[in-house]
Design a protein around this motif. Structure first.
Motif, short mmCIF file in Angstrom:
data_model
loop_
_atom_site.label_atom_id
_atom_site.label_comp_id
_atom_site.label_asym_id
_atom_site.label_seq_id
_atom_site.Cartn_x
_atom_site.Cartn_y
_atom_site.Cartn_z
N LYS A 49 0.83 -1.22 0.00
CA LYS A 49 0.00 0.00 0.00
C LYS A 49 0.86 1.26 0.00
O LYS A 49 0.40 2.35 -0.37
CB LYS A 49 -0.95 0.01 1.19
N ILE A 51 3.07 1.93 -2.04
CA ILE A 51 3.25 2.38 -3.42
C ILE A 51 2.38 3.61 -3.68
O ILE A 51 2.78 4.54 -4.38
CB ILE A 51 2.90 1.25 -4.41
N PHE A 52 1.19 3.63 -3.09
CA PHE A 52 0.24 4.72 -3.30
C PHE A 52 0.32 5.80 -2.21
O PHE A 52 0.05 6.97 -2.47
CB PHE A 52 -1.19 4.17 -3.36
N LEU A 91 1.19 9.27 -13.56
CA LEU A 91 0.58 8.14 -12.84
C LEU A 91 1.36 6.85 -13.03
O LEU A 91 1.62 6.12 -12.06
CB LEU A 91 -0.87 7.96 -13.29
N TRP A 94 4.66 7.12 -11.10
CA TRP A 94 4.41 6.96 -9.66
C TRP A 94 4.27 5.48 -9.30
O TRP A 94 4.97 4.97 -8.40
CB TRP A 94 3.13 7.72 -9.35
N ILE A 95 3.38 4.77 -9.99
CA ILE A 95 3.08 3.38 -9.63
C ILE A 95 4.24 2.44 -9.96
O ILE A 95 4.63 1.60 -9.13
CB ILE A 95 1.80 2.91 -10.36
N PHE A 99 6.46 0.29 -7.31
CA PHE A 99 6.50 -1.17 -7.38
C PHE A 99 7.93 -1.68 -7.53
O PHE A 99 8.30 -2.69 -6.93
CB PHE A 99 5.65 -1.64 -8.57
#
Length: 256
Positions: A49, A51-52, A91, A94-95, A99
């Motif tokens: 979690k 990651i976000f 986006l 970011w992800i 990861f």
């Protein structure tokens, strides 16, 4: 005229991200996020979690101040000069960076020991944006985007040293708390996205004179305007009829 060149959404998105970071820092201060809650914990399902959530969490005022300015500037540059792919880059960067950080084992480079670490902060996103903006201009080889690359290199060129462990450059009394894994992951993802999206959106403008073997009279507006304004220049001109010697053969014989 300003509206034609200035993307107000670029300022809005940059301001919203910085505001969200400071809101997350406030929630930390109030005790809503403690320990590794909300952090990336490599190779641990509990840390996914992060990651976000981790970009909104910071360890100190110095930490969040250090990320706020570059985040604002780089998000503004991204949405100002790459509005056609800005959301995808932001986006996905970011992800994917988060990861990749989660996949990297937190191993001490000197002892080889496996350490459980909690990684927070928006520095991974900073590296994604900085490396994307720089290499995108290089891959596109467009003067406007190359100018952005030079600006990023001028102000954030020193970021390159952050992709390696701090222990390599200085003797530290204790292990560094700076996550070089986040920096390296962000740099790699930024370069990859710059290459993948190099043909997306606005490209280098090529003018007609850059095609030496191409010419179309229909496309030449100046030529068409001249023809319309000076029709007399294109009337059929009188010419002398070509003399046929054989028709004057008898006449020529008499003169002899």
């Amino acid at each position: 005229m300003l509206k034609n060149h200035f993307n107000f959404n670029a300022v809005l998105y940059a301001a919203l991200m910085v505001a969200a970071m400071w809101l997350g820092f406030l929630l930390q201060y109030l005790g809503l996020f403690t320990g590794c809650s909300g952090a990336i914990v490599p190779l641990s399902p509990y840390g996914l979690k992060g990651i976000f959530l981790s970009p909104f969490l910071h360890g100190s005022l110095e930490h969040i101040f250090g990320n706020s300015v570059p985040i604002f500037v780089l998000i503004f540059l991204l949405f100002q000069f790459y509005p056609f792919i800005a959301k995808k880059v932001f986006l996905l960067g970011w992800i994917l960076t988060g990861f990749l950080v989660w996949l990297l084992p937190p191993i001490d480079i000197y002892t080889g020991e496996f350490n459980t670490v909690c990684i927070i902060g928006a520095s991974g996103i900073v590296y994604v944006l900085a490396f994307f903006l720089f290499f995108s201009g290089v891959f596109r080889w467009n003067m406007k985007f190359l100018t952005v690359s030079m600006v990023v290199a001028l102000y954030y060129g020193s970021l390159i040293w952050g992709v390696m462990p701090e222990e390599l450059f200085s003797q530290l009394p204790e292990p560094s708390r700076i996550s070089w894994q986040s920096h390296l992951s962000g740099a790699v993802i930024g370069i990859l996205m710059a290459f993948i999206f190099r043909k997306s959106g606005e490209r280098k403008v090529k003018f007609i004179w850059e095609f030496p073997n191409y010419y179309s009279e229909k496309d030449d507006k100046l030529w068409q305007e001249y023809k319309e304004n000076h029709p007399e220049d294109f009337l059929e001109l009188p010419y002398k009829k070509k003399e046929n010697v054989w028709e004057r053969l008898d006449e020529l014989r008499k003169n002899e």
